[in-house]
Design a protein around this motif. Sequence first.
Motif, PDB file in Angstrom:
ATOM      1  N   TRP A 125       0.833  -1.207   0.000  1.00 49.90           N
ATOM      2  CA  TRP A 125       0.000   0.000   0.000  1.00 49.90           C
ATOM      3  C   TRP A 125       0.867   1.256   0.000  1.00 49.90           C
ATOM      4  N   TRP A 126       1.840   1.300   0.914  1.00 50.64           N
ATOM      5  CA  TRP A 126       2.669   2.488   1.060  1.00 50.64           C
ATOM      6  C   TRP A 126       3.506   2.744  -0.199  1.00 50.64           C
ATOM      7  N   LEU A 127       4.124   1.688  -0.745  1.00 54.30           N
ATOM      8  CA  LEU A 127       4.930   1.847  -1.959  1.00 54.30           C
ATOM      9  C   LEU A 127       4.079   2.329  -3.135  1.00 54.30           C
ATOM     10  N   ALA A 128       2.866   1.772  -3.266  1.00 54.72           N
ATOM     11  CA  ALA A 128       1.975   2.194  -4.355  1.00 54.72           C
ATOM     12  C   ALA A 128       1.562   3.659  -4.184  1.00 54.72           C
ATOM     13  N   ALA A 129       1.284   4.071  -2.953  1.00 58.43           N
ATOM     14  CA  ALA A 129       0.894   5.463  -2.698  1.00 58.43           C
ATOM     15  C   ALA A 129       2.046   6.412  -3.004  1.00 58.43           C
ATOM     16  N   LYS A 130       3.251   6.045  -2.599  1.00 57.33           N
ATOM     17  CA  LYS A 130       4.422   6.889  -2.875  1.00 57.33           C
ATOM     18  C   LYS A 130       4.668   6.999  -4.382  1.00 57.33           C
ATOM     19  N   GLU A 131       4.550   5.878  -5.091  1.00 54.63           N
ATOM     20  CA  GLU A 131       4.770   5.861  -6.539  1.00 54.63           C
ATOM     21  C   GLU A 131       3.730   6.723  -7.266  1.00 54.63           C
ATOM     22  N   LYS A 132       2.485   6.637  -6.798  1.00 54.09           N
ATOM     23  CA  LYS A 132       1.394   7.344  -7.454  1.00 54.09           C
ATOM     24  C   LYS A 132       1.442   8.850  -7.182  1.00 54.09           C
ATOM     25  N   ALA A 133       1.655   9.238  -5.931  1.00 56.44           N
ATOM     26  CA  ALA A 133       1.491  10.643  -5.563  1.00 56.44           C
ATOM     27  C   ALA A 133       2.784  11.366  -5.212  1.00 56.44           C
ATOM     28  N   HIS A 134       3.876  10.619  -5.010  1.00 61.47           N
ATOM     29  CA  HIS A 134       5.148  11.234  -4.606  1.00 61.47           C
ATOM     30  C   HIS A 134       4.920  12.221  -3.467  1.00 61.47           C
ATOM     31  N   HIS A 135       4.147  11.780  -2.484  1.00 62.96           N
ATOM     32  CA  HIS A 135       3.723  12.679  -1.416  1.00 62.96           C
ATOM     33  C   HIS A 135       4.752  12.840  -0.299  1.00 62.96           C
ATOM     34  N   VAL A 136       4.624  13.961   0.378  1.00 62.90           N
ATOM     35  CA  VAL A 136       5.428  14.276   1.557  1.00 62.90           C
ATOM     36  C   VAL A 136       4.441  14.592   2.671  1.00 62.90           C
ATOM     37  N   THR A 137       4.669  14.013   3.835  1.00 65.72           N
ATOM     38  CA  THR A 137       3.759  14.186   4.972  1.00 65.72           C
ATOM     39  C   THR A 137       4.473  14.929   6.088  1.00 65.72           C
ATOM     40  N   THR A 138       3.864  16.022   6.542  1.00 60.59           N
ATOM     41  CA  THR A 138       4.448  16.842   7.596  1.00 60.59           C
ATOM     42  C   THR A 138       3.466  16.944   8.762  1.00 60.59           C
ATOM     43  N   PRO A 139       3.766  16.295   9.897  1.00 59.20           N
ATOM     44  CA  PRO A 139       2.885  16.400  11.070  1.00 59.20           C
ATOM     45  C   PRO A 139       2.812  17.841  11.564  1.00 59.20           C
ATOM     46  N   VAL A 140       1.589  18.278  11.930  1.00 60.32           N
ATOM     47  CA  VAL A 140       1.425  19.641  12.427  1.00 60.32           C
ATOM     48  C   VAL A 140       0.761  19.711  13.798  1.00 60.32           C
ATOM     49  N   GLU A 141       0.018  18.675  14.201  1.00 62.20           N
ATOM     50  CA  GLU A 141      -0.675  18.722  15.488  1.00 62.20           C
ATOM     51  C   GLU A 141      -0.954  17.300  15.975  1.00 62.20           C
ATOM     52  N   LEU A 142      -0.838  17.110  17.283  1.00 68.90           N
ATOM     53  CA  LEU A 142      -1.104  15.810  17.885  1.00 68.90           C
ATOM     54  C   LEU A 142      -2.176  15.961  18.947  1.00 68.90           C
ATOM     55  N   THR A 143      -3.126  15.012  18.967  1.00 70.43           N
ATOM     56  CA  THR A 143      -4.117  14.945  20.035  1.00 70.43           C
ATOM     57  C   THR A 143      -4.169  13.511  20.531  1.00 70.43           C
ATOM     58  N   GLY A 144      -4.689  13.338  21.745  1.00 73.95           N
ATOM     59  CA  GLY A 144      -4.785  12.017  22.335  1.00 73.95           C
ATOM     60  C   GLY A 144      -3.521  11.671  23.084  1.00 73.95           C
ATOM     61  N   SER A 145      -3.550  10.499  23.702  1.00 74.50           N
ATOM     62  CA  SER A 145      -2.386  10.019  24.441  1.00 74.50           C
ATOM     63  C   SER A 145      -2.532   8.524  24.660  1.00 74.50           C
ATOM     64  N   GLY A 146      -1.467   7.931  25.182  1.00 78.49           N
ATOM     65  CA  GLY A 146      -1.503   6.499  25.460  1.00 78.49           C
ATOM     66  C   GLY A 146      -1.565   5.685  24.191  1.00 78.49           C
ATOM     67  N   ASP A 147      -2.551   4.776  24.128  1.00 82.52           N
ATOM     68  CA  ASP A 147      -2.615   3.852  22.991  1.00 82.52           C
ATOM     69  C   ASP A 147      -3.424   4.382  21.811  1.00 82.52           C
ATOM     70  N   LYS A 148      -3.986   5.599  21.930  1.00 83.99           N
ATOM     71  CA  LYS A 148      -4.739   6.187  20.817  1.00 83.99           C
ATOM     72  C   LYS A 148      -4.316   7.639  20.647  1.00 83.99           C
ATOM     73  N   VAL A 149      -3.694   7.913  19.517  1.00 80.94           N
ATOM     74  CA  VAL A 149      -3.295   9.287  19.204  1.00 80.94           C
ATOM     75  C   VAL A 149      -3.670   9.595  17.760  1.00 80.94           C
ATOM     76  N   SER A 150      -3.980  10.861  17.533  1.00 82.99           N
ATOM     77  CA  SER A 150      -4.258  11.337  16.180  1.00 82.99           C
ATOM     78  C   SER A 150      -3.269  12.432  15.849  1.00 82.99           C
ATOM     79  N   VAL A 151      -2.752  12.368  14.648  1.00 87.17           N
ATOM     80  CA  VAL A 151      -1.819  13.375  14.170  1.00 87.17           C
ATOM     81  C   VAL A 151      -2.430  14.020  12.936  1.00 87.17           C
ATOM     82  N   ARG A 152      -2.615  15.318  13.008  1.00 83.78           N
ATOM     83  CA  ARG A 152      -3.043  16.071  11.829  1.00 83.78           C
ATOM     84  C   ARG A 152      -1.772  16.397  11.061  1.00 83.78           C
ATOM     85  N   ALA A 153      -1.789  16.114   9.764  1.00 78.95           N
ATOM     86  CA  ALA A 153      -0.588  16.300   8.953  1.00 78.95           C
ATOM     87  C   ALA A 153      -0.944  16.959   7.631  1.00 78.95           C
ATOM     88  N   LEU A 154      -0.011  17.734   7.134  1.00 81.94           N
ATOM     89  CA  LEU A 154      -0.124  18.346   5.817  1.00 81.94           C
ATOM     90  C   LEU A 154       0.524  17.389   4.823  1.00 81.94           C
TER      91      LEU A 154
END
Length: 106
Positions: free
Chosen positions: A48-77
């Motif tokens: 999945w990851w290799l196909a996504a990189k090949e298709k979109a040549h994307h770069v992901t930059t984390p900008v905000e984190l919420t949650g803690s412990g075993d469940k966290v969400s990261v908002r990314a550009l």
Amino acid sequence: MNMPEIVKAYFDADIRNDADALVATFAAEGVVKDEGALHQGRRAIRDWWLAAKEKAHHVTTPVELTGSGDKVSVRALVSGDFSNSPATLDFAFTIEQGRIVGLEIG
């Protein structure tokens, strides 16, 4: 940003385009849900990851984190070769025993 080490390792591997390191952040039967599709197990996640990189040549930059412990969400550009780039996406991680067992991107 103070994120769990395994989540930081995921984003660091993504930035370095290091498929082996990225897949190593997941539990053996980890699951990724992205664009309505499920990818379970390290081989499927790698494909999945290799196909996504090949298709979109994307770069992901984390900008905000919420949650803690075993469940966290990261908002990314996410920017790359796709319509509406850049896009802000949420990466919702579930962590068990130091590995990612679930990741939902949306």
